[in-house]
Design an enzyme around this catalytic site. Structure first.
Site, PDB file in Angstrom:
ATOM      1  N   ASP A 376      64.683  22.193  66.116  1.00 46.54           N
ATOM      2  CA  ASP A 376      64.366  20.787  65.913  1.00 46.54           C
ATOM      3  C   ASP A 376      63.003  20.437  66.536  1.00 46.54           C
ATOM      4  O   ASP A 376      62.673  20.905  67.626  1.00 46.54           O
ATOM      5  CB  ASP A 376      65.479  19.969  66.592  1.00 46.54           C
ATOM      6  CG  ASP A 376      65.353  18.483  66.373  1.00 46.54           C
ATOM      7  OD1 ASP A 376      65.353  18.065  65.205  1.00 46.54           O
ATOM      8  OD2 ASP A 376      65.246  17.742  67.372  1.00 46.54           O
ATOM      9  N   GLU A 418      61.303  23.009  62.319  1.00 49.37           N
ATOM     10  CA  GLU A 418      60.995  21.712  61.724  1.00 49.37           C
ATOM     11  C   GLU A 418      59.651  21.215  62.247  1.00 49.37           C
ATOM     12  O   GLU A 418      59.541  20.822  63.404  1.00 49.37           O
ATOM     13  CB  GLU A 418      62.081  20.684  62.073  1.00 49.37           C
ATOM     14  CG  GLU A 418      61.801  19.318  61.481  1.00 49.37           C
ATOM     15  CD  GLU A 418      62.374  18.157  62.299  1.00 49.37           C
ATOM     16  OE1 GLU A 418      62.553  17.075  61.725  1.00 49.37           O
ATOM     17  OE2 GLU A 418      62.628  18.320  63.511  1.00 49.37           O
TER      18      GLU A 418
END
Ligand code: MG
Length: 678
Positions: A376, A418
């Site tokens: 993330d 990401e």
């Protein structure tokens, strides 16, 4: 020239560049008659080669125990559904205990959130997935922890606590960043300093304090705070005229005692994670009733020393007041819900306690059988997303985790990052990770669908590929439409079912490693504008597994989109389209991992009187497929010189007419077809 005129002119030039050339190929309006294309794909040999990953939110997916929340047993029961989509991997939303429903504020990386089941349930799920040839990727949040993580709770106990170094604390962030004392924000420096990303935290706990106000000069009232032994009872005085209040902690508002002569006093137990303010109203929450510090942050009270208070009239803004024993921690996402992890200088990041801990916790999940991680927010770890620090850090993290993984495996671990940015900014991150999400894929596709202009799409993909190549030869482009942080694709496409199907067909026929966000395979609707939950809705199974933990669901999901059961028996459903195209992607190596090249006639250059046509080849060895999509709202007829063997998959009505040296193709609005060619 006016700006608007320049833009119009530029748009016209783009338009012309697609249309200016004469009709390519032979005359499409020649004689003869068209025959409707029938798909005759090769029989699938059972090998999953398409590299499709299914992204799902565990809490929204399938609820077996009936508590309203999705769980691992429900997920295990629904593996057959996932398998029928031809996927080879599942990305699970964070499964660790966390502060929020979404799980991105982890409180313990070593454990499983009990709402989802037990570790036995987890291992059973992983085994069942592997039996179907489906890998399991965990969402892993390495930029920050939740503030309730036990590391953070330890860290704030005292400055010499062993967990202190896991996070970034500072009594004066602006000065410390400028002095280069915070390695993770060193290259960005104090110029990028954002006080909104720092949050106060008390390290002293609750203690009784006496607050004295001198209001003789209403433009510059003075506050003196002293330590005291006892606290006052609740103030019974209900008059509000000239009232003064102490505002602190989790919305606590306490009224001062009016001692006469513009003197006010209050002794109270004080604890607050953010400091305090003085207020003159319980109802008017504007700056005129708010008194605090003038400086940006770190305005600190000294016990026993009067402090001049500022209001909106004599300060640009009014800021929180801090007490001795209060420090600040860093949180990139402007919320004190998260606390950023501290990996120190990237050159020595692997030696930091936080790095070692986050790697050790990853090993627990490798032992539980998982095959990879989705990382993330990786561009926010080091505070300079354009420097090499994040890619360098990610390389170290990847290698440390992979070293452990390789002890029991003969291949490298999968890791996708990401980087929520355009492809140019994503590209350098391939220095650190094998796979990255390609947000530009969806942005360019959405533009093309909105503009009914397919002629640039192949060029866009080739541009992305060429941009990544210098950084990693075997880059993995994780292509996608939307994910849990974006409005649903169908909503973004004006609720058009036809364009939603076309978007899916493009995703599954283009080069890349596609991710399918659960619900997308059913044409889910949902806008992020009201609440994130609208794009994270329960999957409607049409049986007892549907989750119901939230009522923030667009009614159209049930009324318009329907259930898995209704779409399974509808040959025209989005679900059937996904299954059909995914199967072809698994059947044909050229479609799975073949090289993508431009069509000689229908492309961005010179081409075409047909800007709505997107055309490309996928080639692997002697296998060559021609992919055609009509991005336009009208039927279109054009000619190709390719020698068609047969159609392997299509969506919408396609007609062909063979002439001596060419073939005429007629495509309905928003239709797609893939031809096997000689
Ligand atoms: Mg449940």
């Amino acid at each position: 020239m006016k700006k608007s005129a320049i833009i119009l002119c530029a748009l016209f030039l783009i338009f012309v560049s697609c249309r200016k050339e004469p009709t390519p190929g032979p005359d499409p309006n020649g004689g003869g008659s068209f025959a409707k294309v029938k798909d005759t794909p090769r029989v699938w040999d059972g090998n999953k080669r398409a590299d499709i990953t299914y992204q799902l939110l565990v809490y929204s997916f399938a609820d077996k125990d009936g508590d309203g929340w999705g769980d691992l047993q429900g997920l295990t029961d629904k593996l057959e559904y996932i398998d029928q989509l031809g996927v080879t991997a599942i990305w699970l939303s964070p499964v660790h205990p966390a502060m929020s429903y979404h799980g991105y504020d982890v409180t313990d990386y070593s454990k499983l959130n009990p709402v989802y089941g037990t570790m036995d349930d987890f291992r059973t799920f992983v085994r069942a997935a592997h039996q179907k040839g489906i890998k399991v990727y965990l969402d892993y949040v390495i930029n920050h922890t939740g503030r309730e993580h036990w590391w953070f709770k330890q860290a704030i106990i005292s400055v010499d606590n062993p967990y202190r170094d896991y996070y970034i604390f500072s009594d004066d962030p602006g000065a410390d960043i400028a002095a280069g004392k915070i390695p993770m924000i060193k290259t960005e420096g104090a110029s990028g300093y954002d006080s909104g990303q720092w949050f106060t935290i008390s390290t002293t706990g609750s203690k009784p304090l006496k607050f004295k106000l001198d209001w003789n000069n209403p433009f510059q009232p003075k506050l003196t705070v002293t330590e005291t032994a006892g606290t006052d009872p609740e103030n019974p005085d209900v008059s509000t005229e000239n009232a003064k209040y102490l505002y602190f902690g989790d919305g606590v508002l306490k009224k001062f005692y009016d001692k006469g002569g513009n003197q006010y006093e209050l002794s109270t137990d004080f604890t607050s994670s953010w400091g305090f303010l003085i207020r003159t109203s319980t109802t008017q929450w504007n700056n005129k009733t708010k008194y605090g510090a003038q400086s940006q942050s770190g305005a600190r009270i000294t016990y026993g020393t009067p402090f001049v208070l500022y209001t909106h009239d004599n300060a640009d803004n009014v800021h929180d007041l801090l007490l001795p024993g209060v420090t600040m921690f860093h949180s990139h996402f402007w919320t004190n819900w998260f606390a950023d992890l501290n990996y120190g200088d990237v050159k020595t990041a692997e030696n930091s306690p936080a790095f070692k801990a986050i790697v050790e916790n990853a090993q627990i999940w490798i032992d539980a059988g998982i095959d990879g991680f989705r990382l993330d927010a990786v561009k926010h770890i080091y505070h300079n997303e354009f420097s090499d620090e994040n890619p360098e850090f990610l390389k170290k993290f990847y290698e440390a985790v992979n070293d452990y993984y390789r002890q029991s495996k003969d291949h490298d671990i999968y890791m996708v990052g990401e980087v929520f940015s355009g492809y140019e900014q994503v590209a350098p991150y391939y220095k650190g990770l094998p796979a990255l999400f390609e947000f530009s894929f969806w942005h360019r596709l959405k533009w093309a669908l909105e503009e009914q202009t397919g002629c640039y799409f192949t060029k866009d993909i080739l541009t992305f590929q060429n941009t990544y190549k210098p950084y990693r030869v075997d880059y993995i482009r994780a292509t996608k439409l939307t994910n849990h942080d974006e409005s649903r694709a169908r909503t973004e496409l004006g609720n058009s079912l036809a364009r939603t199907k076309l978007a899916a067909a493009v995703l599954l026929t283009s080069a890349g490693s596609p991710y399918v966000y659960y619900g997308e395979e059913m044409g889910y609707i949902g806008s992020k504008s009201n609440d994130d939950l609208y794009v994270r809705s329960p999957l409607y199974w049409g049986d007892g597994y549907t989750t119901n933990y939230t009522d923030k669901v667009d009614p159209a999901l049930f009324n318009v989109v329907g259930t898995v059961k209704t779409q399974e028996v509808d040959s025209m459903s989005v679900l059937q389209l996904y299954r059909k195209f995914a199967r072809v992607r698994n059947t044909y190596p050229a479609m799975a991992y073949g090289v993508m090249t431009e069509h000689s006639l229908y492309n961005d250059k010179a081409s075409s009187t047909y800007p709505q046509i997107a055309a490309w080849y996928r080639t692997w060895g002697s296998e060559k497929l021609l992919v055609l999509h009509n991005f336009g709202q009208n039927q279109v007829t054009f000619s190709i010189e390719d020698k068609i063997r047969n159609a392997v998959v299509s969506n919408g009505n396609i007609y062909v007419q063979e002439e001596k040296n060419y073939t005429r193709v007629k495509m309905d609005a928003y239709s797609s077809v893939v031809f096997d060619i000689k």
